[in-house]
Structure formats: C-alpha cells, structure tokens
Design a protein around this motif. Sequence first.
Motif, PDB file in Angstrom:
ATOM      1  N   ARG A  93      24.580  67.227  -6.620  1.00  0.00           N
ATOM      2  CA  ARG A  93      24.184  66.033  -7.151  1.00  0.00           C
ATOM      3  C   ARG A  93      22.872  66.038  -7.482  1.00  0.00           C
ATOM      4  NH1 ARG A  93      21.907  61.706  -5.515  1.00  0.00           N
ATOM      5  NH2 ARG A  93      21.812  62.596  -3.387  1.00  0.00           N
ATOM      6  N   GLN A  94      21.989  66.251  -6.358  1.00  0.00           N
ATOM      7  CA  GLN A  94      20.462  65.920  -6.530  1.00  0.00           C
ATOM      8  C   GLN A  94      20.063  67.025  -7.404  1.00  0.00           C
ATOM      9  OE1 GLN A  94      19.085  63.424  -4.822  1.00  0.00           O
ATOM     10  NE2 GLN A  94      17.200  63.820  -5.774  1.00  0.00           N
ATOM     11  N   GLN A  95      20.613  68.084  -7.453  1.00  0.00           N
ATOM     12  CA  GLN A  95      20.012  69.271  -8.441  1.00  0.00           C
ATOM     13  C   GLN A  95      20.146  68.829  -9.909  1.00  0.00           C
ATOM     14  OE1 GLN A  95      21.706  73.094  -7.791  1.00  0.00           O
ATOM     15  NE2 GLN A  95      20.598  73.889  -9.372  1.00  0.00           N
ATOM     16  N   SER A  98      17.804  66.196 -10.837  1.00  0.00           N
ATOM     17  CA  SER A  98      16.236  66.389 -10.972  1.00  0.00           C
ATOM     18  C   SER A  98      16.494  67.471 -12.315  1.00  0.00           C
ATOM     19  CB  SER A  98      15.747  67.418  -9.627  1.00  0.00           C
ATOM     20  OG  SER A  98      16.618  68.360  -9.493  1.00  0.00           O
ATOM     21  N   ASN A 170      18.775  57.956  -8.774  1.00  0.00           N
ATOM     22  CA  ASN A 170      19.322  58.131  -7.584  1.00  0.00           C
ATOM     23  C   ASN A 170      19.928  56.548  -7.424  1.00  0.00           C
ATOM     24  OD1 ASN A 170      18.690  60.660  -6.308  1.00  0.00           O
ATOM     25  ND2 ASN A 170      16.602  60.076  -6.001  1.00  0.00           N
TER      26      ASN A 170
END
Length: 179
Positions: A93-95, A98, A170
């Motif tokens: 998710r975070q990747q 970004s 986010n």
Amino acid sequence: MTEYNDDQYTSKSEQKRDDLALQELGQSLMELKQTEQQRLPLSDGLKKGLEEARRITSNEARRRHSLYIGRLVRESNSDQIEQALATLKDPFRQQRLSNWVDQIAASEQARDADTTLQQILEAYPHGDRQQLRNLTRNALKAKLSDPESATTADKDKFKRERRKLMNYLNQLDKTAPLY
C-alpha cells in the motif's frame, strides 16, 4: 442403495479446519484497532462481540471469546471480511502511494499528471478531485528545474509540497471503506 453427492459432503476434519481458520480470522479481528474495525464489513453482532473482546483481559476468557467470535464470523460473510482484511494489511500500500507521488513529481505540467490523478480517484472515489489537483499543481510549481543551483529554501518548499500530497493520499487510504 443410497447415492452420495460429493459436491455437498464435507468431512468432519475439513469442517474443523474451516472452523479453526475462522477462529484465527476472529483473533486477527480482535487484534485490530477500533478505527480499522470500523472500515470492515462486520455485522452488528460481530461488532458487539469485538467491542466486548477489548474489555476481556484473562487469557482463558479471551480464548473462549475467540471461539465465540469465530462462530459469529462463520455466521456472517466471512469471504468478504477476509478480502477486506487482506486489503487493510496490504504490504504494498505505502509503496503504491509513493509511486503515485513519484509519477506526479516526474510530470512536467499538471496535465501530464492527469492519468495518475485518475488512477488515484478510481482507487479512492471518495477523494476530493479539486484538492488533489491543487496539491499536484503546488508540488509541480515548487518542483526544482535545476536541483544543483537551487537554494535550500527551494528544496525545502518542494519537500513540503510533496509531503502534503503524500499525507493527503495517506488520509484517503485510511478513510477508504474496504467493502
């Protein structure tokens, strides 16, 4: 002579494995924070059971309560809950967020970032298109044309605008319903 329909028959062992898997799913639901539980498609009885689980401190009582939660999961739509839980715990998710910010920062103009903005809005339909466009425009405006000759104030401004965009993404991800 009786014929058995193999499609509907499940062995006792298979039923026990299924029940154990649902109990483990219930335990993982019990470990979630309340805000994360609210994003999942849970029935009212299951929500009440999970709320009660927060108050139980005794190990044996928690074990028995996890059996109860497993039964409640079995009675509700367990497949949908499993899919939502997998989405919640997605390690990439975070990747993905970004990567979207990097794609926007690599754009020359705000129009070049439209495809990325469309991907973001498809993933998070509750997002505000205008705010996303403003954040993109501000980040591209603060983008450094020549990084070596830029002052530290210019570099800080670009980092700040990029961070604002990332924080908004986010926030979209944290408030997105999983069902």
